[in-house]
Design a protein around this motif. Structure first.
Motif, PDB file in Angstrom:
ATOM      1  N   GLU A   1       0.818  -1.214   0.000  1.00  0.00           N
ATOM      2  CA  GLU A   1       0.000   0.000   0.000  1.00  0.00           C
ATOM      3  C   GLU A   1       0.853   1.266   0.000  1.00  0.00           C
ATOM      4  O   GLU A   1       0.480   2.267  -0.610  1.00  0.00           O
ATOM      5  CB  GLU A   1      -0.921   0.007   1.225  1.00  0.00           C
ATOM      6  N   TYR A   2       1.989   1.253   0.661  1.00  0.00           N
ATOM      7  CA  TYR A   2       2.841   2.437   0.760  1.00  0.00           C
ATOM      8  C   TYR A   2       4.115   2.284  -0.073  1.00  0.00           C
ATOM      9  O   TYR A   2       5.179   2.731   0.313  1.00  0.00           O
ATOM     10  CB  TYR A   2       3.192   2.709   2.228  1.00  0.00           C
ATOM     11  N   TRP A   3       4.015   1.670  -1.256  1.00  0.00           N
ATOM     12  CA  TRP A   3       5.146   1.471  -2.138  1.00  0.00           C
ATOM     13  C   TRP A   3       5.464   2.768  -2.881  1.00  0.00           C
ATOM     14  O   TRP A   3       4.577   3.446  -3.385  1.00  0.00           O
ATOM     15  CB  TRP A   3       4.828   0.364  -3.141  1.00  0.00           C
ATOM     16  N   VAL A   4       6.757   3.133  -2.962  1.00  0.00           N
ATOM     17  CA  VAL A   4       7.213   4.316  -3.683  1.00  0.00           C
ATOM     18  C   VAL A   4       7.976   3.831  -4.904  1.00  0.00           C
ATOM     19  O   VAL A   4       9.013   3.177  -4.774  1.00  0.00           O
ATOM     20  CB  VAL A   4       8.116   5.197  -2.783  1.00  0.00           C
ATOM     21  N   ASP A   5       7.461   4.151  -6.094  1.00  0.00           N
ATOM     22  CA  ASP A   5       8.070   3.647  -7.326  1.00  0.00           C
ATOM     23  C   ASP A   5       9.447   4.257  -7.595  1.00  0.00           C
ATOM     24  O   ASP A   5      10.350   3.567  -8.066  1.00  0.00           O
ATOM     25  CB  ASP A   5       7.152   3.918  -8.521  1.00  0.00           C
ATOM     26  N   GLU A   6       9.611   5.554  -7.321  1.00  0.00           N
ATOM     27  CA  GLU A   6      10.876   6.211  -7.616  1.00  0.00           C
ATOM     28  C   GLU A   6      12.016   5.651  -6.769  1.00  0.00           C
ATOM     29  O   GLU A   6      13.114   5.438  -7.253  1.00  0.00           O
ATOM     30  CB  GLU A   6      10.749   7.717  -7.383  1.00  0.00           C
ATOM     31  N   ALA A   7      11.740   5.407  -5.519  1.00  0.00           N
ATOM     32  CA  ALA A   7      12.779   4.874  -4.627  1.00  0.00           C
ATOM     33  C   ALA A   7      12.845   3.354  -4.673  1.00  0.00           C
ATOM     34  O   ALA A   7      13.784   2.765  -4.146  1.00  0.00           O
ATOM     35  CB  ALA A   7      12.518   5.333  -3.198  1.00  0.00           C
ATOM     36  N   ARG A   8      11.833   2.720  -5.276  1.00  0.00           N
ATOM     37  CA  ARG A   8      11.723   1.261  -5.374  1.00  0.00           C
ATOM     38  C   ARG A   8      11.791   0.589  -4.001  1.00  0.00           C
ATOM     39  O   ARG A   8      12.420  -0.445  -3.826  1.00  0.00           O
ATOM     40  CB  ARG A   8      12.803   0.702  -6.297  1.00  0.00           C
ATOM     41  N   THR A   9      11.140   1.222  -3.062  1.00  0.00           N
ATOM     42  CA  THR A   9      11.044   0.677  -1.709  1.00  0.00           C
ATOM     43  C   THR A   9       9.755   1.172  -1.071  1.00  0.00           C
ATOM     44  O   THR A   9       9.100   2.082  -1.581  1.00  0.00           O
ATOM     45  CB  THR A   9      12.263   1.077  -0.856  1.00  0.00           C
ATOM     46  N   SER A  10       9.407   0.607   0.040  1.00  0.00           N
ATOM     47  CA  SER A  10       8.208   1.017   0.759  1.00  0.00           C
ATOM     48  C   SER A  10       8.576   2.021   1.851  1.00  0.00           C
ATOM     49  O   SER A  10       9.704   2.040   2.334  1.00  0.00           O
ATOM     50  CB  SER A  10       7.545  -0.204   1.387  1.00  0.00           C
TER      51      SER A  10
END
Length: 139
Positions: free
Chosen positions: A57-66
């Motif tokens: 749910e809290y995935w960040v695509d730019e950083a490729r981490t949650s």
């Protein structure tokens, strides 16, 4: 002097905000005089299903981490604001009770116009704790 430097540097914690110590501190205060206090809190380990759902749910695509890859425990607090309004706050924390932010992931806020009794709030709180223990909260 050492205590003040230790607090400034934040050495005993992984992250800057120790939410667990704040909840313990607010639960020990004199509840009649303060307008914001913690009535009850629980610190529960996160189950595998909840951890995967939280990370998705809290995935960040730019950083490729949650945002919550550090999370190992839930902190569930029953907070009273202005001596009247109950809130149930759920915050993911690290193994030492710290979190990068003070903001909770989920909040149950009750209506000011139709306030429930303390017994019903405690019943809802205990049901929520049981669902967290059974690893069924994010499903």
């Amino acid at each position: 002097m050492r205590k003040r430097l230790k607090k400034k540097l934040g050495l005993p914690w992984l992250y800057s905000n120790n939410v667990l110590l704040n909840a313990v501190r607010l639960s020990r205060k004199n509840k009649r005089k303060k307008s914001y206090y913690v009535l009850r809190y629980d610190w529960i380990p996160i189950g595998a299903k909840d951890y995967e759902a939280l990370c998705r749910e809290y995935w960040v695509d730019e950083a490729r981490t949650s945002e919550y890859t550090y999370a190992t425990h839930w902190l569930i607090t029953l907070v009273y604001n202005d001596h009247i309004v109950p809130r149930i706050l759920i915050t993911p924390t690290a193994s030492d009770g710290s979190s990068p932010s003070n903001s909770p992931v989920r909040m149950n806020i009750f209506d000011r116009n139709h306030l429930p009794s303390l017994d019903s709030v405690l019943l809802i709180y205990n049901q929520l704790v049981q669902t967290m223990l059974n690893d069924e909260s994010w499903i």
